[in-house]
Design a protein around this motif. Structure first.
Motif, short mmCIF file in Angstrom:
data_model
loop_
_atom_site.label_atom_id
_atom_site.label_comp_id
_atom_site.label_asym_id
_atom_site.label_seq_id
_atom_site.Cartn_x
_atom_site.Cartn_y
_atom_site.Cartn_z
N TYR A 244 -16.51 6.76 -2.39
CA TYR A 244 -15.21 6.24 -2.79
C TYR A 244 -14.16 6.49 -1.71
CZ TYR A 244 -17.53 5.80 -7.26
OH TYR A 244 -18.42 5.45 -8.25
N PRO A 245 -14.22 5.72 -0.64
CA PRO A 245 -13.29 5.92 0.48
C PRO A 245 -11.85 5.63 0.10
CG PRO A 245 -14.44 3.84 0.73
CD PRO A 245 -15.10 4.55 -0.41
N GLU A 246 -11.64 4.84 -0.95
CA GLU A 246 -10.27 4.52 -1.35
C GLU A 246 -9.50 5.76 -1.80
OE1 GLU A 246 -12.91 2.94 -4.84
OE2 GLU A 246 -13.11 3.45 -2.71
N ASN A 247 -10.24 6.85 -2.09
CA ASN A 247 -9.56 8.10 -2.47
C ASN A 247 -9.02 8.86 -1.26
OD1 ASN A 247 -10.17 7.69 -5.18
ND2 ASN A 247 -12.11 8.80 -5.05
N LEU A 248 -9.47 8.49 -0.06
CA LEU A 248 -9.14 9.29 1.12
C LEU A 248 -8.45 8.52 2.24
CD1 LEU A 248 -12.41 11.43 1.45
CD2 LEU A 248 -10.26 12.07 0.37
N THR A 249 -8.68 7.23 2.33
CA THR A 249 -8.16 6.50 3.49
C THR A 249 -6.82 5.85 3.17
OG1 THR A 249 -8.76 4.91 5.22
CG2 THR A 249 -9.26 4.28 2.98
N PRO A 250 -5.90 5.78 4.12
CA PRO A 250 -4.62 5.09 3.89
C PRO A 250 -4.82 3.59 3.68
CG PRO A 250 -4.52 6.49 5.86
CD PRO A 250 -5.96 6.40 5.46
N ASP A 251 -3.95 3.00 2.90
CA ASP A 251 -3.99 1.56 2.66
C ASP A 251 -3.11 0.87 3.69
OD1 ASP A 251 -4.01 -1.03 1.77
OD2 ASP A 251 -3.65 -0.55 -0.33
N ASP A 252 -3.70 0.43 4.79
CA ASP A 252 -2.92 -0.18 5.88
C ASP A 252 -2.24 -1.47 5.45
OD1 ASP A 252 -3.70 1.87 7.52
OD2 ASP A 252 -5.27 0.73 8.55
N LEU A 253 -2.83 -2.20 4.51
CA LEU A 253 -2.29 -3.49 4.13
C LEU A 253 -1.00 -3.38 3.32
CD1 LEU A 253 -5.56 -5.47 3.34
CD2 LEU A 253 -4.20 -5.47 5.44
N VAL A 254 -0.68 -2.19 2.83
CA VAL A 254 0.59 -2.01 2.12
C VAL A 254 1.76 -2.07 3.10
CG1 VAL A 254 0.88 0.51 2.25
CG2 VAL A 254 1.63 -0.72 0.20
N ASN A 255 1.46 -2.00 4.39
CA ASN A 255 2.50 -2.07 5.42
C ASN A 255 2.84 -3.49 5.81
OD1 ASN A 255 2.73 0.77 5.68
ND2 ASN A 255 0.89 0.80 6.94
N ASN A 256 2.36 -4.45 5.04
CA ASN A 256 2.62 -5.86 5.31
C ASN A 256 3.30 -6.46 4.09
OD1 ASN A 256 2.02 -8.78 6.11
ND2 ASN A 256 1.08 -7.66 7.80
N VAL A 257 3.07 -7.74 3.84
CA VAL A 257 3.71 -8.41 2.72
C VAL A 257 3.17 -7.89 1.39
CG1 VAL A 257 4.02 -10.62 1.54
CG2 VAL A 257 4.20 -10.49 4.04
N VAL A 258 4.07 -7.43 0.54
CA VAL A 258 3.72 -7.03 -0.83
C VAL A 258 4.51 -7.93 -1.78
CG1 VAL A 258 3.73 -5.21 -2.56
CG2 VAL A 258 3.21 -4.65 -0.17
N TRP A 259 3.79 -8.78 -2.48
CA TRP A 259 4.40 -9.69 -3.45
C TRP A 259 4.29 -9.07 -4.83
CZ3 TRP A 259 6.38 -14.35 -1.60
CH2 TRP A 259 6.88 -15.25 -2.56
N PRO A 260 5.36 -9.05 -5.60
CA PRO A 260 5.29 -8.38 -6.90
C PRO A 260 4.56 -9.19 -7.96
CG PRO A 260 7.43 -9.43 -6.67
CD PRO A 260 6.71 -9.63 -5.35
N VAL A 261 4.08 -8.50 -8.97
CA VAL A 261 3.65 -9.15 -10.20
C VAL A 261 4.93 -9.34 -11.03
CG1 VAL A 261 2.18 -9.03 -12.25
CG2 VAL A 261 1.41 -8.00 -10.10
N TYR A 262 5.29 -10.57 -11.29
CA TYR A 262 6.53 -10.83 -12.02
C TYR A 262 6.46 -10.17 -13.40
CZ TYR A 262 7.20 -14.54 -8.51
OH TYR A 262 7.33 -15.27 -7.33
N PRO A 263 7.59 -9.63 -13.90
CA PRO A 263 7.57 -8.91 -15.18
C PRO A 263 6.97 -9.72 -16.33
CG PRO A 263 9.67 -8.57 -14.08
CD PRO A 263 8.92 -9.60 -13.27
N GLU A 264 7.31 -11.00 -16.40
CA GLU A 264 6.79 -11.84 -17.48
C GLU A 264 5.27 -12.01 -17.38
OE1 GLU A 264 11.00 -12.92 -16.45
OE2 GLU A 264 9.12 -12.63 -15.32
N ILE A 265 4.78 -12.13 -16.16
CA ILE A 265 3.34 -12.26 -15.95
C ILE A 265 2.65 -10.93 -16.24
CG2 ILE A 265 1.55 -12.66 -14.21
CD1 ILE A 265 3.43 -14.73 -12.95
#
Length: 254
Positions: A208-229
């Motif tokens: 489970y590398p997601e527990n240890l490695t940084p998420d590099d893609l969070v440093n780019n475009v982050v589009w929200p989940v709209y509240p209604e959705i």
């Protein structure tokens, strides 16, 4: 096949492939893991000469074609994996073009279909913002998008022999696993890394590398989940906050 059977792992792909390579470095620390964004960056002759010691992971259709890859198929263990495109959480996100060129805006080439509609109809900001509501989203089919995208992603994974239900069923039923329609979060990349190694017969040191490695893609475009959705999908965390880059002047609301 024992861990470390492949002395080298080469990953050919886009930014998703880069994050996959980061995960693999933790999962198979005895292997030399290399990432190649462009075929021109790779010494394919050297990769071919490594022969059976070389595992090559090729993202389709990003990097699957050309004589270089065909040469690798004859000499190395080559496994293809799909490029993930998933709009189930962000059905309003589009990348329109003018004269075959992506249109750039505050979020790079990422745009709201509703905002573009308002602009083309000559609406002012208030009138356009008023369109961001549940009944409009329902008319546009935004609440059906997740089920449709689930089916598409399952089909792509199955096409490459990577649809592991134990990995992907909980993921698809869980919270948002995409930063935007083409940038997966680490849980999806981690699941993909596991099924690729399983298919190659490699037992990872760490699953489970997601527990240890940084998420590099969070440093780019982050589009929200709209509240209604978010409410329609029984998710938490819905809001109208958009990020182009993780600095204050590039984070803004609707």
């Amino acid at each position: 096949m024992e861990q470390g059977h492949f002395r080298n792992i080469a990953v050919f792909g886009n930014c998703q492939g880069s994050q996959l390579a980061n995960c693999l470095r933790l999962m198979v620390p005895d292997a030399n893991v290399e990432f190649f964004r462009y075929l021109a960056d790779a010494d394919t002759t050297d990769l071919v000469n490594r022969g059976a010691r070389q595992l090559v992971l090729v993202q389709n259709p990003i990097m699957s074609f050309g004589p270089q890859i065909e040469a690798l198929r004859k000499a190395c263990k080559v496994i293809e994996f799909p490029a993930v495109a998933y709009g189930g959480f962000h059905p309003d996100l589009i990348r329109p073009k003018r004269n075959k060129v992506l249109i750039k805006g505050p979020l790079g080439s990422n745009h709201s279909a509703i905002v573009l509609y308002g602009y083309l109809r000559g609406f002012d900001e208030a009138a356009t913002a008023a369109l961001f509501r549940e009944d409009v989203f329902r008319i546009l089919g935004y609440f059906r998008a997740r089920a449709e995208c689930d089916e598409h992603l399952r089909g792509k994974l199955d096409q490459f022999g990577l649809l592991d239900e134990a990995e992907f069923t909980p993921l698809l039923a869980g919270p948002c696993f995409m930063h935007n329609t083409i940038h997966p979060k680490l849980p999806l990349i981690g699941a993909l890394a596991r099924v690729l190694l399983d298919k190659a017969g490699v037992s990872p040191f760490l699953r489970y590398p997601e527990n240890l490695t940084p998420d590099d893609l969070v440093n780019n475009v982050v589009w929200p989940v709209y509240p209604e959705i978010a409410r329609g999908l029984n998710l938490t965390g819905g809001e109208y906050v958009f990020q182009f880059k993780p600095v204050k002047r590039f984070i803004f609301g609707l």
